[in-house]
Enzyme design. Structure first.
Site, PDB file in Angstrom:
ATOM      1  CG  HIS A  15       3.282  -0.220 151.098  1.00 48.07           C
ATOM      2  ND1 HIS A  15       3.657   0.721 152.024  1.00 48.07           N
ATOM      3  CD2 HIS A  15       2.037   0.150 150.690  1.00 48.07           C
ATOM      4  CE1 HIS A  15       2.693   1.609 152.169  1.00 48.07           C
ATOM      5  NE2 HIS A  15       1.688   1.288 151.360  1.00 48.07           N
ATOM      6  CG  HIS A  17      -3.189   0.276 150.485  1.00 47.44           C
ATOM      7  ND1 HIS A  17      -3.392   0.814 151.732  1.00 47.44           N
ATOM      8  CD2 HIS A  17      -2.041   0.842 150.015  1.00 47.44           C
ATOM      9  CE1 HIS A  17      -2.428   1.679 152.005  1.00 47.44           C
ATOM     10  NE2 HIS A  17      -1.587   1.708 150.974  1.00 47.44           N
ATOM     11  CE  LYS A  99       2.376   3.173 156.431  1.00 46.47           C
ATOM     12  NZ  LYS A  99       1.781   3.017 155.125  1.00 46.47           N
ATOM     13  CG  HIS A 136       2.214   7.975 154.593  1.00 44.98           C
ATOM     14  ND1 HIS A 136       1.505   7.487 153.513  1.00 44.98           N
ATOM     15  CD2 HIS A 136       2.360   9.301 154.371  1.00 44.98           C
ATOM     16  CE1 HIS A 136       1.232   8.482 152.685  1.00 44.98           C
ATOM     17  NE2 HIS A 136       1.740   9.596 153.181  1.00 44.98           N
ATOM     18  CG  HIS A 174       4.596   4.964 149.952  1.00 42.93           C
ATOM     19  ND1 HIS A 174       4.888   6.044 150.735  1.00 42.93           N
ATOM     20  CD2 HIS A 174       3.492   4.416 150.494  1.00 42.93           C
ATOM     21  CE1 HIS A 174       3.983   6.145 151.688  1.00 42.93           C
ATOM     22  NE2 HIS A 174       3.142   5.161 151.570  1.00 42.93           N
ATOM     23  CG  ASP A 247       1.229   2.950 148.191  1.00 45.11           C
ATOM     24  OD1 ASP A 247       0.405   2.452 148.976  1.00 45.11           O
ATOM     25  OD2 ASP A 247       1.325   4.173 148.004  1.00 45.11           O
TER      26      ASP A 247
HETATM   27  C1  NCD Z   1      -3.294   4.849 149.993  1.00 45.46           C
HETATM   28  C2  NCD Z   1      -4.720   4.352 150.129  1.00 45.46           C
HETATM   29  O1  NCD Z   1      -5.554   4.661 149.248  1.00 45.46           O
HETATM   30  O2  NCD Z   1      -5.023   3.627 151.080  1.00 45.46           O
HETATM   31  N1  NCD Z   1      -3.250   5.879 149.005  1.00 45.46           N
HETATM   32  C3  NCD Z   1      -2.170   6.259 148.297  1.00 45.46           C
HETATM   33  O3  NCD Z   1      -2.277   7.236 147.562  1.00 45.46           O
HETATM   34  N2  NCD Z   1      -1.047   5.597 148.343  1.00 45.46           N
HETATM   35  C4  NCD Z   1      -2.792   5.282 151.318  1.00 45.46           C
HETATM   36  C5  NCD Z   1      -1.307   5.519 151.315  1.00 45.46           C
HETATM   37  O4  NCD Z   1      -0.523   4.570 151.237  1.00 45.46           O
HETATM   38  O5  NCD Z   1      -0.894   6.676 151.399  1.00 45.46           O
HETATM   39 ZN    ZN Z   2       0.195   2.703 150.955  1.00 45.69          ZN
END
Ligand code: NCD
Ligand code: ZN
Length: 344
Positions: A15, A17, A99, A136, A174, A247
């Site tokens: 996981h 971003h 997702k 989520h 997460h 995450d």
């Molecule tokens: C994530 C993001 O910034 O894309 N932020 C976070 O606090 N984890 C989105 C998410 O996974 O909730």
């Molecule tokens: Zn995330």
């Protein structure tokens, strides 16, 4: 004396971003340096909802990350997404999973799903073809206390969903609570969870230590100490239902440190060292390889990586800031010493 180095099968991040554009250029190598593969979140603006968009994004990630790294793409579910597009993407090996963001639960989730009922046809397709649904898990109702949103999501939405669709493969992403640990541990083998490094290290006090500390704000928000303890025991238990998902969610420093700071912790740069620190503190270094490198591929039905990484027991001071391709970022553990170092 403790062993001075640790060699494990190369891990994957289930996981992350990676963003796009300048931020992708800035962060991709932090992940690729440690992980062979990563499940890449689709919450771009606009989100990744088509096979074509995912293919193009995958190519941009490959360019930014360099050789030896395999991005695994996900589709962003909306109320109107076509299940046939998801099935085609899955069969063609472009989408590894879907997702589910409840609409407005977190960063770039405005186009998310307004109710599970709205996507019944999608869920039926996923269940039929064995495509994982990554969730989520937070309700979005403003009247529910933010610290309770994950537990309420399990009760009101996830438990009934799994009853309606017993064959659905679900990763509760997460997780941040003892409630989630218990629910996942007691659930069927087709239910698993990822755990971030930051939720193993911090509880909610971190956001308020000596003032308001936006670098410790993410969603789901960190909870009380009892929850952190439950997460640490789940991660280090050797139970294959719990595996690594950082995450890592980078935002530029000025977007974090503002009157309305973004949610997300940039934990990618020292993620494996961060996890190793927790496992060592728990006397469970022998369980790190399962959590980081074996249970994820097993759940996703993918082969395990053949390469290895080596960590040495060599303290490193984590920088207060990173300047990566012109983007200023605060890494998780900024200003702290971590006892482990990943060898190049
Ligand atoms: C994530 C993001 O910034 O894309 N932020 C976070 O606090 N984890 C989105 C998410 O996974 O909730
Ligand atoms: Zn995330």
């Amino acid at each position: 004396m403790a062993d001075q180095s640790l060699t494990i099968r190369q891990p994957d991040d289930w996981h992350v971003h990676l963003r796009d554009g300048a931020m992708l250029e800035a962060v991709a190598k932090s992940t690729a340096r440690q992980f062979a593969r990563a499940i890449v979140m689709p919450n771009l603006n606009p989100p990744i909802t088509t096979v074509q968009a995912a293919q193009a994004y995958r190519e941009r990630i490959r360019q930014a990350a360099g050789g030896g790294f395999t991005p695994l793409l996900t589709a962003y579910l909306t109320d109107s997404i076509d299940p046939a597009e998801l099935e085609r993407g899955f069969r063609e090996g472009v989408f590894s999973a879907c997702k589910l963001y409840p609409a407005n639960a977190t960063t770039n989730s405005a186009a998310g799903v307004t109710s599970l009922e709205a996507i019944t046809a999608v869920i039926e397709t996923l269940e039929r073809i064995g495509m994982p649904l990554l969730i989520h898990g937070e309700v979005t109702d403003a009247e529910i206390d933010i610290f309770d949103r994950e537990a309420v999501f399990i009760e009101r939405q996830l438990a009934p969903l799994l009853e309606r669709h017993p064959g659905l493969k679900v990763v509760l992403e997460h997780i941040t609570t003892a409630d989630s640990v218990d629910f996942v541990a007691a659930g069927p083998a087709n239910l698993a969870a990822t755990i971030t490094p930051h939720h193993l290290h911090i509880n909610r006090n971190a956001m308020f230590r000596g003032g308001l500390r936006p670098d410790f704000y993410c969603l789901p928000v960190a909870k009380r100490e009892l929850h952190r303890i439950a997460l640490r025991s789940a991660a280090t238990s050797g139970n294959p239902k719990f595996f690594l998902g950082t995450d890592s969610a980078p935002h530029p420093r000025n977007a974090k440190e503002s009157a309305c700071g973004c949610a997300g912790i940039f934990c990618a740069p020292f993620a494996i060292e961060s996890y190793a620190t927790v496992f060592e503190q728990e006397g469970a270094l022998d369980k790190l390889e399962g959590f980081a490198s074996e249970f994820g591929p097993r759940f996703y039905g993918l082969p395990q990586n053949q390469g290895t990484i080596r960590l040495s027991r060599e303290p490193q001071l984590i920088p207060e800031r990173l300047h990566l391709s012109g983007v200023e970022l605060v890494p998780f553990h900024a200003g702290e010493n971590l006892p482990w170092r990943l060898q190049p």
